[in-house]
Motif scaffolding. Structure first.
Motif, short mmCIF file in Angstrom:
data_model
loop_
_atom_site.label_atom_id
_atom_site.label_comp_id
_atom_site.label_asym_id
_atom_site.label_seq_id
_atom_site.Cartn_x
_atom_site.Cartn_y
_atom_site.Cartn_z
N ARG A 17 3.47 3.44 -2.42
CA ARG A 17 4.16 3.63 -3.71
C ARG A 17 5.04 4.86 -3.60
NH1 ARG A 17 3.74 6.64 -8.50
NH2 ARG A 17 1.91 7.78 -7.73
N GLY A 69 0.78 -1.23 0.00
CA GLY A 69 0.00 0.00 0.00
C GLY A 69 0.81 1.28 0.00
N ARG A 110 -3.76 11.46 -0.92
CA ARG A 110 -3.11 10.23 -0.49
C ARG A 110 -1.59 10.28 -0.45
NH1 ARG A 110 -6.56 5.53 -3.71
NH2 ARG A 110 -8.64 6.13 -2.96
N GLU A 128 2.76 7.58 -2.11
CA GLU A 128 1.30 7.54 -2.21
C GLU A 128 0.79 6.32 -1.44
OE1 GLU A 128 -2.33 7.08 -5.48
OE2 GLU A 128 -0.24 7.03 -6.14
N ARG A 139 -6.77 12.64 -6.10
CA ARG A 139 -6.31 11.42 -5.44
C ARG A 139 -4.91 11.59 -4.89
NH1 ARG A 139 -4.95 7.35 -9.37
NH2 ARG A 139 -2.79 7.38 -8.64
N ALA A 192 -2.13 3.58 -0.73
CA ALA A 192 -3.27 2.95 -1.38
C ALA A 192 -4.52 3.13 -0.52
CB ALA A 192 -3.00 1.47 -1.60
N ALA A 193 -5.68 2.93 -1.14
CA ALA A 193 -6.95 3.11 -0.42
C ALA A 193 -7.07 2.16 0.76
CB ALA A 193 -8.11 2.93 -1.38
N ASP A 194 -6.42 0.97 0.66
CA ASP A 194 -6.54 -0.02 1.74
C ASP A 194 -5.40 0.05 2.75
OD1 ASP A 194 -4.55 -0.95 0.08
OD2 ASP A 194 -5.35 -2.97 -0.14
#
Length: 379
Positions: free
Chosen positions: A276, A274, A347, A294, A343, A296-298
């Motif tokens: 990057r 999750g 994030r 970045e 986004r 991740a959403a999870d």
């Protein structure tokens, strides 16, 4: 706290500034001229014009191009607000374009949908020192009769296709703010491949005067200057330039060290799910002015929650690049689809990266992120 950034300054810079003070010539003068020549040579372009900030360099660029009321200028929303502000200062309207997810830069793909018959210029930002792939964007602008300006505020020391960023730019603007690799406290530079634009920019930064203040004061005969057009007070001081000359000598070491530290982050965060991390694009190398990641959403924590966790561990991280179109100052301004911008803004966060960051300090940063992801510490 481990700071997100600390400029690399030492006794050489202090002595250089003191030497200018002792000389009695502290305003724009011989040190500025030397800094202009050395900086232009370093980035591989013919002409450098030192100014008071990158924002004034951008505004001056648009003024040189004749951008004004009724015109539209395409800019990324994913950028510090100064990129859009300079368009407003020129009397034109900023139109926000989206960016590519990989590098956070605009491209011909994201710019073309927001071009209109009123578009007179595009400002491409080499965001956080990651070089934008300018070639295709330059072709798009050339075909439409649109000027391209490069906001290289963060990009000194970065490369594009093996050459310094900005080396073939008609107009590029640079920043020497303390958050950048090379600092003069405040200050900026306008570089150009066109000597006529450079000559006009030198007049405009000094109220439009046809003879510089330095030349006037050094003359043994009376000099009666004239003002052919309305200009600005965008000058740099010799004190700043003297510091900049020392900093320029440190630049290669700065870039090398930041890339070493970035490689350490990449290795230590590679197995964290999750997360990057920013990296070199295929078309160039970044100077890692900022090291952003970045989530991740999870990811177990939100970006803001992770910032809080890092702060509790003594790490001063920062939220990622802003989305200018969300600011109250730009409510209602035109833009295209900005899904990627929003986004990335929501994030991403910037981790500490500076020349004197120690292995132990970097370990603290990484271990805090790893624990937040539910992993063991790397150390």
């Amino acid at each position: 706290m481990i700071p997100v950034m600390r400029p690399w300054l030492g006794e050489e810079e202090a002595e250089a500034a003191a030497g200018v003070v002792r000389s009695g010539w502290v305003a724009q003068g011989p040190r500025v001229a030397e800094f202009e020549d050395r900086f232009a040579d370093r980035v591989g372009v013919r002409n450098g014009v030192a100014v008071s900030s990158c924002t004034t360099a951008l505004h001056l660029s648009l003024h040189l191009l004749g951008v004004g009321p009724g015109d539209e200028v395409v800019v990324p929303s994913f950028s510090f607000i100064a990129t859009a502000n300079c368009v407003v200062h020129a009397g034109a309207t900023p139109v926000f374009a989206d960016v590519e997810a990989e590098d956070g830069n605009i491209s011909e793909r994201t710019v073309e949908p927001v071009l209109t018959p009123r578009t007179t210029a595009v400002i491409v930002v080499h965001q956080a020192g990651v070089p934008a792939d300018v070639g295709p964007l330059r072709e798009l602008c050339r075909d439409r009769g649109i000027a391209l300006v490069e906001d290289a505020a963060c990009a000194v020391g970065a490369t594009l296709h093996g050459r310094p960023v900005g080396s073939d730019a008609l107009l590029a603007a640079w920043s020497f703010h303390p958050r950048k690799l090379l600092t003069t406290g405040e200050g900026g530079m306008l570089t150009t491949t066109d000597p006529a634009l450079a000559e006009r920019a030198r007049r405009l930064r000094e109220h439009g005067m046809d003879v510089s203040a330095a030349a006037r004061h050094l003359s043994r005969q009376p000099v009666l200057e004239s003002y052919g057009e309305v200009g600005f007070n965008y000058r740099m001081t010799d004190i700043q330039a003297a510091i900049g000359l020392v900093q320029l000598g440190r630049l290669d070491a700065m870039v090398q060290r930041r890339r070493e530290l970035a490689a350490g982050y990449h290795e230590l965060l590679a197995d964290v799910p999750g997360v990057r991390a920013v990296h070199d694009p295929v078309h160039g190398t970044t100077n890692y002015q900022s090291f952003w990641v970045e989530l991740a959403a999870d990811f177990p924590l939100s970006r803001n929650e992770l910032l809080g966790t890092l702060a509790e561990a003594g790490v001063s991280a920062r939220a990622g690049i802003m989305a200018s179109h969300r600011q109250p100052a730009y409510a209602g301004h035109p833009h295209g689809d900005l899904g990627t911008t929003e986004r990335l803004t929501d994030r991403t966060l910037i981790l500490p990266l500076f020349h004197e960051l120690t292995e132990a300090e970097q370990g603290t940063v990484v271990d805090t992120v790893r624990r937040a992801a539910g992993l063991r510490a790397a150390s």
